[in-house]
Enzyme design. Sequence first.
Site, mmCIF file in Angstrom:
data_model
loop_
_atom_site.group_PDB
_atom_site.id
_atom_site.type_symbol
_atom_site.label_atom_id
_atom_site.label_comp_id
_atom_site.label_asym_id
_atom_site.label_seq_id
_atom_site.Cartn_x
_atom_site.Cartn_y
_atom_site.Cartn_z
ATOM 1 N N LYS A 93 2.859 -1.640 9.775
ATOM 2 C CA LYS A 93 2.381 -0.802 10.873
ATOM 3 C C LYS A 93 2.220 -1.645 12.127
ATOM 4 C CE LYS A 93 -1.431 2.461 11.851
ATOM 5 N NZ LYS A 93 -2.637 3.086 11.264
ATOM 6 N N SER A 129 -2.778 7.770 11.148
ATOM 7 C CA SER A 129 -1.978 7.187 12.205
ATOM 8 C C SER A 129 -0.820 6.351 11.674
ATOM 9 C CB SER A 129 -2.880 6.301 13.092
ATOM 10 O OG SER A 129 -3.469 5.248 12.348
ATOM 11 N N SER A 149 -6.230 7.269 7.746
ATOM 12 C CA SER A 149 -4.854 6.979 8.123
ATOM 13 C C SER A 149 -4.036 6.325 7.016
ATOM 14 C CB SER A 149 -4.839 6.067 9.359
ATOM 15 O OG SER A 149 -5.471 6.701 10.447
#
Length: 626
Positions: free
Chosen positions: A81, A155, A179
């Site tokens: 990420k 996210s 998330s």
Amino acid sequence: MTAITEWPAKLTAGWLRGQYLSGLLDPEAVIREIIRRAVRDKDMNIWIEPPAEAQITPFLAALKELNPQEHPLWGIPFAVKDNIDVKGLPTTAACPEFAYQPEADAAVVERLVAAGAIPVGKSNLDQFATGLVGVRSPYGETHNALRPEYISGGSSAGSAVAVARGQAVFSLGTDTAGSGRVPAALNGLVGYKPSLGAWPVRGVVPACASLDCVTVFAHNLEDALTVDRVARGFDEADPWSRCVKREAAALPGKLLLPQAPLDFYGLHADEYRRAWERAEAAVQELGLPVERVDCTLFSEAAAILYEGPWVAERWADLAGFVETHREAVLPVTESILSSGAAERHTASSLFQAMHRRQRYKREAELLLRDAVLVLPTCGGTWTREQVAANPVGANSDMGRYTNHCNLLDLSAVAIPAGEAAEGLPFGITLFALADSEHLLAGAGERFLAEGHSPERKDGGGAIGDGDAGGGGVGVAGGGSTAGASGGAVGVGAAAELSVSGMVTLAVCGLHMRGFPLEKQMLEHGARFWQEARTAPCYELVKLPTVPAKPGLLRQAAGGNAVELELWQMPVESLGAFASLIPAPLGLGRVALADGREVTGFICEGYAAAGAENVTAYGGWRYLPAD
């Protein structure tokens, strides 16, 4: 080397390690296929820094210096990420103007690379990790892996979709309010959220620093737990790090289900409700005590995350950038972050909220003692078009059953639980106390073993898709020949108790994952199933052989529990496998901590006289390197 003519759509560590160790595949070929898939899915907005040969080549070169049998993640590709640092790649947090070049890998990336894993790219996310929908990025809305008109979840959107689309075996996300779990549910994955501080967050752009943690997405629970084993551990350079040991998987004393009916939302609310009812029924059939409980404390705790002063913690970290670069921040993100500057967030309100949270934490500690709470991961989903029309409300709904977790210092794992509608996966989340992650592993393995994992339905080659086989036989220890003394049992007895042509082998030494003889397991068609422990009546000794092997001895009095691994091996391979195992070890009866008694390797008593007693370490994996 035999060329792969048909690649599986889903890449798992078990399949790749089998290919590598048998010489059928090399990491270079895997990376070429991943790059091809990334190009194929370019319009899905999965990546900020997509997989590219130039950036991956140094990691491939470094693998040549590592022994694949000694590095559990050797050649395993993963996505990162883009709020987690990877040296040589910019960290953007999905804001180009915020981008910087990190001087070092994030601590967790460093550990994974040291174990042989290959970071292949930086994945898309909701800007500054603010969102649970996956559409808040200037790099484009990340499409759902199965139905692109729907949200992917945020996210950690790109991280989840990269795994679901076969562009990584696992991926790193972050989780402050859900998330690391919502994207797992919406894309049919496992999302493992360790206890706060169990994995270091050094090198991670903070969202709420006191609540942030790094997470992992994978196709099966075993891959997630393998990553956890590598990533876990205290980091003295990280002020948020703490020592949280995960014990071997064990079943909880009870499972908790909500007493009151739950709320569902979105276009598929009714389908999600029915999927939850099916999941509840499945939980009640797992053979564990089930108790209905009042879940009000979890919803009240969730409410103070964004309605309370913790939003000011986000503002504390990002205020300087946002105030000078407002045009660079998406309007919805800017609105959420700037709300942290509201006058109502006073020192007094912060302490009031902290005191409320402490009360909730104590209530949760009492409720979850030796227990696992089961909730839906999401109560529904939305199309990307619907989220555009209602960005704040839709996002709030997605966190309804996730926001409480880190505030209450809980660990969690999101696992698949069928479908809500065609192409729309449904998932549940298991919650446990911070020091009880082993209960998540045990309960999750039990649920998935009952056939609720997509991997068991499509034969995707996932680790751990052997039958649970509650009374299955096992082979414990570092190896032995059949027929040694001490209550020995022959191979024929094991075959009689096999399930669907497979026999359960429990190993506690050199045949475990990442050890030199794992190759023998894979060559004989074995697949890892789960971790386990013996009953607390054994001693483990280190035999003075080359290499050293474990000897497991049952004690008439005293002793301790020893960690094992349970594998599934084809019955027809068992005889050939047993013939490779030298004395003084032999097959006998081994009692497990969950009450089962299985066939397993025992050590003849005479061999212990010249051996080092290593019982105190709790298992072969924890012995210090020679």
